[in-house]
Design an enzyme around this catalytic site. Structure first.
Site, mmCIF file in Angstrom:
data_model
loop_
_atom_site.group_PDB
_atom_site.id
_atom_site.type_symbol
_atom_site.label_atom_id
_atom_site.label_comp_id
_atom_site.label_asym_id
_atom_site.label_seq_id
_atom_site.Cartn_x
_atom_site.Cartn_y
_atom_site.Cartn_z
ATOM 1 N N HIS A 169 1.180 -1.332 -0.231
ATOM 2 C CA HIS A 169 -0.115 0.276 -0.013
ATOM 3 C C HIS A 169 0.833 1.144 -0.006
ATOM 4 O O HIS A 169 0.195 2.462 -0.441
ATOM 5 C CB HIS A 169 -1.022 -0.317 1.197
ATOM 6 C CG HIS A 169 -2.041 -1.058 1.330
ATOM 7 N ND1 HIS A 169 -3.004 -1.495 0.163
ATOM 8 C CD2 HIS A 169 -2.592 -1.540 2.230
ATOM 9 C CE1 HIS A 169 -3.991 -2.084 0.285
ATOM 10 N NE2 HIS A 169 -3.634 -2.735 1.422
ATOM 11 N N ASP A 218 -3.465 -10.717 -2.165
ATOM 12 C CA ASP A 218 -3.786 -10.089 -0.484
ATOM 13 C C ASP A 218 -5.262 -10.150 -0.803
ATOM 14 O O ASP A 218 -6.327 -9.941 -2.031
ATOM 15 C CB ASP A 218 -3.214 -8.847 -0.984
ATOM 16 C CG ASP A 218 -3.369 -8.358 0.903
ATOM 17 O OD1 ASP A 218 -4.634 -7.845 1.614
ATOM 18 O OD2 ASP A 218 -1.961 -8.600 1.825
#
Length: 382
Positions: free
Chosen positions: A138, A174
């Site tokens: 991220h 993910d």
């Protein structure tokens, strides 16, 4: 197509140092992860000394392959001082509830990122390498995001580019979309980003990860998102992954790939709405290997420490060509039972302390999932 290393050694890049490099109390990532995996594998007698590579911190020139120096200096200063100013917090998103100042912020991130570069180096030497601390997908070049401070997958990708690779595939499994990686290579035709994840209509990061995001400029067509609905079972996830891999193979021939293996897709994980078993998780890993051969393997999200250790142990068994043990050893059970973790759901989890491989959670593939893959096919071929 694909790389196959028949006589290679499997290497687990890990360290007990992560015991001291934790997030703040009450943060979802305060839990033991890599150190627990090490303990668990040792207790299961699944890890030899020659297979374990001690993690090393990333070098500055490796960090700057993706991140801006001013941001890195702010992280370093925050680590030294144990606090940040309002200006730094607002500019770099350091010191927020989501991205707190802690030993994990700088020193832990350095270790995780150095380990991902090690994984690339070991792979290029002909080994199979897994860095479970990696996959912090991220982070942006100049700001922290989504519990992530340094984007080790992006650093690893740019390290591969530095070594001369021009066709790199990044696959992210993910439960949360890889917004930092996607945006970092959104205008790049040398990196194809594939992500299967919870739809941003209901899950973080909310503003990235939609099907229509296909890249920009020369990168147009080199990004493929497969956003999925809540309650995804093994059958649905494997259906979506198999179809997505077929689409990628039709339009992109990678020289190498990087695979992110976040365990938050598992039903036991309270930070996602997916319902995979660790059997389905392992099958997903094998589908990628069947499609593209061997790659560079990173960890990722995962907020239930016991589910995480068991799932990554399965990945390690596959990498190291070991038969999956049917039952946990008494010592391994003891390792898991002593983990300080409070369940968020009142369900019987006793099976997690008895066996390593769970029963499949198969079921019907909903029309919504099929429609998403049909739309993806149209977009890829248009």
């Amino acid at each position: 197509m694909g790389l196959y290393f028949y006589n290679s050694l499997a290497k687990l890049i890990a360290s007990y140092s992560y015991r001291e490099l934790r997030y703040t109390p009450n943060h979802p990532l305060r839990i033991p992860r890599v150190s627990l995996l090490l303990e668990f594998l040792k207790a299961m007698e699944l890890l030899g000394d020659e297979e374990w590579v001690e993690s090393r911190p990333a070098h500055w020139e490796e960090l700057t392959l993706f991140h801006e120096e001013e941001y890195l200096l702010a992280l370093q200063r925050a680590d030294q001082e144990g606090r940040v100013s309002k200006e730094v917090r607002e500019r770099f998103h350091i010191g927020t509830i989501e991205n707190p100042v802690s030993p994990a912020m700088w020193r832990g991130s350095l270790l995780a990122t150095g380990s991902s570069v090690q994984a690339v180096q070991l792979f290029l030497e002909g080994n199979l390498a897994f860095n479970p601390a990696g996959g912090m997908h991220h982070a942006y070049p100049s700001r922290a995001n989504g519990f992530c401070f340094i984007n080790d997958p992006a650093v690893a990708i740019n390290y591969l580019k530095q070594k001369g690779y021009r066709k790199i595939l990044y696959i992210d499994l993910d439960a949360h979309h890889c917004d930092g990686v996607q945006d970092g290579f959104y205008e790049d035709d040398e990196v194809f980003v594939l992500s299967l994840h919870q739809s941003p209509e209901y899950a973080f990061p909310f503003n990235r990860g939609f099907l229509e995001e296909r890249g920009r400029g020369i990168g147009k067509g080199y990004n493929l998102n497969i956003p999925l609905p809540k309650g995804i079972n093994d059958s649905e996830f494997l259906y979506a992954l198999e179809k997505a891999l077929e689409l990628v193979k039709d339009v992109f021939e990678p020289e190498v790939y990087v695979l992110q293996l976040g365990t938050d897709t598992l039903k036991e994980d309270y930070l996602s709405k997916f319902e995979l078993s660790n059997w389905g998780f392992l099958k997903a890993f094998m589908l990628v290997k069947d499609a593209f051969g061997e790659g560079i393997y990173l960890g990722g999200g995962g907020y239930h420490p016991i589910a995480l250790a068991r799932a990554w142990a399965l990945i390690w068994c596959e990498l190291s060509k070991r038969e999956i043990p049917k039952f946990l050893t008494p010592k391994a059970k003891e390792v898991l039972l002593k983990v300080d973790f409070e369940e968020f759901e009142e369900e019987d989890r006793s099976y997690m302390f008895e066996r390593l491989l769970d029963e499949p959670r198969e079921g019907e593939v909903r029309q919504e999932v099929k429609d998403t893959l049909d739309r993806a096919k149209v977009l890829v071929y248009s």
